[in-house]
Design an enzyme around this catalytic site. Structure first.
Site, PDB file in Angstrom:
ATOM      1  N   LYS A   1      -0.218  -6.916  -5.526  1.00 49.47           N
ATOM      2  CA  LYS A   1       0.060  -8.363  -5.537  1.00 49.47           C
ATOM      3  C   LYS A   1      -0.149  -8.893  -4.126  1.00 49.47           C
ATOM      4  CE  LYS A   1       4.294  -9.970  -5.716  1.00 49.47           C
ATOM      5  NZ  LYS A   1       5.590 -10.146  -6.374  1.00 49.47           N
TER       6      LYS A   1
ATOM      7  N   TRP B   1       7.855  -3.476 -14.129  1.00 49.83           N
ATOM      8  CA  TRP B   1       6.493  -2.905 -14.165  1.00 49.83           C
ATOM      9  C   TRP B   1       6.564  -1.457 -14.635  1.00 49.83           C
ATOM     10  CZ3 TRP B   1       2.397  -4.237  -9.885  1.00 49.83           C
ATOM     11  CH2 TRP B   1       2.233  -5.633  -9.815  1.00 49.83           C
TER      12      TRP B   1
ATOM     13  N   ASP C   1      11.670   3.475   1.792  1.00 46.25           N
ATOM     14  CA  ASP C   1      10.729   2.516   2.365  1.00 46.25           C
ATOM     15  C   ASP C   1       9.307   3.042   2.163  1.00 46.25           C
ATOM     16  OD1 ASP C   1       9.224   0.860   4.016  1.00 46.25           O
ATOM     17  OD2 ASP C   1      10.797   0.742   5.531  1.00 46.25           O
TER      18      ASP C   1
HETATM   19  C1  LIG Z   1       8.886  -8.670  -6.782  1.00 54.25           C
HETATM   20  S1  LIG Z   1       9.937  -7.312  -6.480  1.00 54.25           S
HETATM   21  C2  LIG Z   1       9.225  -6.072  -7.486  1.00 54.25           C
HETATM   22  C3  LIG Z   1       9.462  -6.260  -8.951  1.00 54.25           C
HETATM   23  C4  LIG Z   1       9.072  -5.024  -9.758  1.00 54.25           C
HETATM   24  N1  LIG Z   1       7.644  -4.777  -9.705  1.00 54.25           N
HETATM   25  C5  LIG Z   1       9.485  -5.123 -11.194  1.00 54.25           C
HETATM   26  O1  LIG Z   1       8.603  -5.223 -12.061  1.00 54.25           O
HETATM   27  O2  LIG Z   1      10.684  -5.095 -11.478  1.00 54.25           O
HETATM   28  C6  LIG Z   1       9.451  -6.818  -4.890  1.00 54.25           C
HETATM   29  C7  LIG Z   1      10.126  -5.552  -4.412  1.00 54.25           C
HETATM   30  O3  LIG Z   1       9.481  -5.074  -3.219  1.00 54.25           O
HETATM   31  C8  LIG Z   1      10.448  -4.304  -2.550  1.00 54.25           C
HETATM   32  N2  LIG Z   1      10.025  -3.966  -1.188  1.00 54.25           N
HETATM   33  C9  LIG Z   1       9.829  -4.813  -0.158  1.00 54.25           C
HETATM   34  N3  LIG Z   1       9.493  -4.126   0.951  1.00 54.25           N
HETATM   35  C10 LIG Z   1       9.465  -2.807   0.607  1.00 54.25           C
HETATM   36  C11 LIG Z   1       9.199  -1.608   1.314  1.00 54.25           C
HETATM   37  N4  LIG Z   1       8.888  -1.613   2.615  1.00 54.25           N
HETATM   38  N5  LIG Z   1       9.285  -0.433   0.658  1.00 54.25           N
HETATM   39  C12 LIG Z   1       9.603  -0.418  -0.662  1.00 54.25           C
HETATM   40  N6  LIG Z   1       9.879  -1.519  -1.388  1.00 54.25           N
HETATM   41  C13 LIG Z   1       9.808  -2.707  -0.761  1.00 54.25           C
HETATM   42  C14 LIG Z   1      11.691  -5.188  -2.620  1.00 54.25           C
HETATM   43  O4  LIG Z   1      12.850  -4.442  -2.370  1.00 54.25           O
HETATM   44  C15 LIG Z   1      11.606  -5.754  -4.043  1.00 54.25           C
HETATM   45  O5  LIG Z   1      12.415  -5.030  -4.929  1.00 54.25           O
END
Ligand SMILES: C[S@@+](CC[C@H](N)C(=O)[O-])C[C@H]1O[C@@H](n2cnc3c(N)ncnc32)[C@H](O)[C@@H]1O
Length: 155
Positions: free
Chosen positions: A111, A11, A46
């Site tokens: 999302k 993204w 986070d």
């Molecule tokens: C579907 S992936 C994102 C893909 C990204 N948008 C891309 O285009 O490459 C979902 C991401 O959400 C992150 N995530 C989940 N919980 C999170 C949090 N509390 N803080 C930050 N990132 C988080 C995960 O580590 C994962 O990398």
């Protein structure tokens, strides 16, 4: 702009082309992102950690963002209710960040994994934006619960 859940960076790679060389995208993720992009900055952290967001925004001289987007997703457990709850919590967090750190007139995209909380989420989101749109890309698998909610022109 702020990209929550940015890893591995697809993204962001698209977004930086849209915002151009004068714009800046700050990406936050629990995972480390190793891409080198001149108008992007990646933070391993986070999204629930408010001081991290505040610190990195301040270091980039950003008070409020023009755009907040969230593709955050939990590690799936296979237990549907649990995964939906975790996903919902991430969406609520993304909205909280937008409430605090998105400029008036700014735009938000998140999302959302459809669940019984969908209407509740819309109720939280709608008062914050002039217009709300729901979007399901053609590429989304038919079996997927994924949907994108867009909030335009923060009030
Ligand atoms: C579907 S992936 C994102 C893909 C990204 N948008 C891309 O285009 O490459 C979902 C991401 O959400 C992150 N995530 C989940 N919980 C999170 C949090 N509390 N803080 C930050 N990132 C988080 C995960 O580590 C994962 O990398």
């Amino acid at each position: 702009m702020l990209d929550l859940g940015c890893a591995p960076g697809s993204w962001t790679q698209y977004a930086v082309k849209v915002i151009g060389p004068k714009g800046l995208c700050i990406g936050i993720d629990l995972q480390r992102v190793t891409l080198a992009i001149s108008n992007a900055r990646f933070v391993q952290g986070d999204a629930f950690d408010e001081p991290t967001i505040v610190k990195f925004a301040a270091e980039s001289n950003i008070e409020l963002f023009d755009v907040v987007m969230s593709d955050m997703a939990p590690k799936t457990s296979g237990i549907r209710v649990q995964d939906q709850t975790r996903s919902f919590d991430l969406c609520v967090r993304a909205l909280d960040v937008a409430r605090a750190r998105l400029r008036p007139g700014g735009n938000f995209v998140v999302k959302f994994f459809q669940s019984g909380e969908f209407d509740n989420y819309l109720k939280m989101l709608k008062p914050l934006f002039a217009k709300v749109e729901i979007f399901r890309p053609k590429s989304t698998r038919k079996s997927s619960y994924e949907i994108y909610i867009v909030g335009l022109k923060k009030l």
